[in-house]
Design a protein around this motif. Structure first.
Motif, short mmCIF file in Angstrom:
data_model
loop_
_atom_site.label_atom_id
_atom_site.label_comp_id
_atom_site.label_asym_id
_atom_site.label_seq_id
_atom_site.Cartn_x
_atom_site.Cartn_y
_atom_site.Cartn_z
N LEU A 60 31.99 38.51 13.00
CA LEU A 60 32.75 37.67 13.94
C LEU A 60 34.23 37.62 13.56
O LEU A 60 35.12 37.70 14.41
N GLY A 63 35.70 41.07 14.36
CA GLY A 63 35.74 41.29 15.80
C GLY A 63 36.80 40.45 16.49
O GLY A 63 37.50 40.92 17.39
N THR A 64 36.94 39.20 16.04
CA THR A 64 37.96 38.33 16.63
C THR A 64 39.35 38.83 16.29
O THR A 64 40.25 38.85 17.15
N LEU A 82 37.54 32.92 24.92
CA LEU A 82 37.04 33.85 23.91
C LEU A 82 37.41 33.38 22.51
O LEU A 82 36.59 33.46 21.57
N ALA A 83 38.63 32.89 22.35
CA ALA A 83 39.07 32.43 21.03
C ALA A 83 38.21 31.27 20.54
O ALA A 83 37.72 31.27 19.40
N SER A 85 35.19 30.37 21.59
CA SER A 85 33.78 30.73 21.40
C SER A 85 33.59 31.42 20.05
O SER A 85 32.59 31.17 19.35
N SER A 86 34.55 32.28 19.66
CA SER A 86 34.45 32.95 18.37
C SER A 86 34.57 31.95 17.22
O SER A 86 33.78 31.97 16.26
N SER A 89 31.49 29.74 16.94
CA SER A 89 30.36 30.45 16.32
C SER A 89 30.54 30.53 14.81
O SER A 89 29.57 30.34 14.04
N MET A 90 31.76 30.77 14.38
CA MET A 90 32.02 30.82 12.94
C MET A 90 31.84 29.45 12.30
O MET A 90 31.34 29.34 11.16
#
Length: 373
Positions: A60, A63-64, A82-83, A85-86, A89-90
């Motif tokens: 993650l 990928g980010t 997107l920012a 959500s990443s 998740s982290m």
């Protein structure tokens, strides 16, 4: 219009973006600490689950960072959705690993803080970093078996500030590259305008004289064939000279001088049947004004021949000014309404920090005065 990229302006930024992923991956070495804790777990299920979470976190993070890098290079910033959500998740992975490893997992918040500063607006990134700082400082004081350690909070602050500083440097470099590209574009536009103005002024004067001499030759062809032949030969010479002037202008080698233009003006006025009262020479004009006054004389005489219907043209010249006047019908006193020639002359005078005055002459015609330092 297609986008152009200045290689020199982009070189510094491209170097970072080319090696950025390698730089980001290198920092993943610090994940060895939670990995060591995971491998120390007695349960194989805990080891597999922990390793899966750590690898997922690393993927993650990379990928980010890649998405941010790719969007930056193509001028398409990462979307807020997107920012977040990443980052969310982290954060979730960090929370799960904290349940397994305790405060050892707090080191993952440093990676989140760095990314947050890079990809989020300032207010949002500061809020997220402050929330994580509060969590790593307060939770160990309330959760049993978790030992408080202010070192994580210190690392979090230092990492966020470092990421902010690096981001500001790259942002300034990007703005500098854009400004440099804009200056280069403006320079190209200015050079095109200068070349167009020079070609217009050169051809305007030359073609006016050619027209006058051709008309004179046409009138003399029956009355005085020998004189007509002379005039036609001069027309040919003027055409070749005009062609040479255009080529010199395009190559940047041509320079207008007031002394040369005095001779050209006398010849052109004589061919047009207009009396010429011109200075004998231009020796008193300093070098800094010779080109500007040459353009002023060329444009003034061209207007007299083409538009004035005058019988007499006078030129007054001194070291700091030149005046071209006639006794014709006069014309508009606004430089912008006087055609491209006077508009171009106005631009030249402005560039030289001089003054252009247009108005009526003492004999009722048109008067062009250029004053310089």
């Amino acid at each position: 219009m297609s986008e152009r990229i200045d290689p020199q302006a982009q070189e510094g930024g491209d170097r970072f973006w080319r090696f950025g992923p390698i730089f980001a991956a290198a920092w993943l070495i610090y994940l060895a600490y939670p990995i060591g804790e995971v491998l120390a777990k007695p349960s194989w299920f805990a080891r597999v689950a922990g390793l899966t979470l750590v690898v997922g976190f690393a993927l993650l993070f990379l990928g980010t960072f890649w998405a941010f890098r790719h969007g930056h290079r193509h001028d398409r910033p990462m979307s807020s959705a997107l920012a977040w959500s990443s980052l969310a998740s982290m954060l979730a992975i960090t929370a799960l690993l904290s349940l397994m490893l305790g405060t050892t997992a707090f080191g993952l918040t440093i990676y989140i803080a760095v990314l947050a500063v890079m990809i989020l607006p300032s207010v949002q990134s500061v809020t997220l970093v402050a929330a994580m700082l509060a969590a790593v400082e307060l939770l160990p004081r309330f959760v049993p078996d978790w030992e408080p350690d202010s070192f994580f909070g210190f690392q979090l602050i230092v990492s966020a500030l470092a990421a902010w500083g690096i981001t500001q440097v790259f942002r300034r470099n990007h703005e500098l590259a854009e400004a440099r590209q804009q200056l280069a574009d403006l320079a190209v536009v200015a050079e095109r305008e200068r070349m167009g103005r020079d070609v217009h002024d050169i051809l305007g004067h030359s073609l006016t004289v050619i027209t006058v001499k051709a008309e004179l030759a046409g009138r003399l062809i029956d009355l005085d064939p020998a004189r007509a032949a002379v005039e036609i030969a001069q027309v040919e010479a003027l055409a070749r000279e005009a062609l040479g002037d255009v080529r010199s202008t395009v190559s940047g080698a041509r320079r207008v001088d007031i002394a040369v233009e005095l001779g050209n003006a006398r010849s052109a006025l004589d061919a047009a049947g207009i009396g010429a009262d011109l200075p004998a020479d231009a020796d008193d004009v300093p070098l800094r004004n010779r080109e500007l006054f040459g353009w002023a004389l060329r444009e003034g005489v061209t207007n007299v021949i083409r538009h004035s219907g005058a019988q007499q043209c006078s030129v007054a010249l001194d070291p700091t000014s030149i005046v071209v006047s006639d006794d014709g019908r006069g014309m508009a006193t606004d430089a912008t309404s006087g055609g491209n020639g006077l508009r171009g002359l106005g631009e030249r005078v402005k560039a030289a920090n001089g003054t252009l005055v247009l108005g009526s002459g003492e004999s009722g015609g048109f008067r062009v005065e250029v004053m310089s330092q």
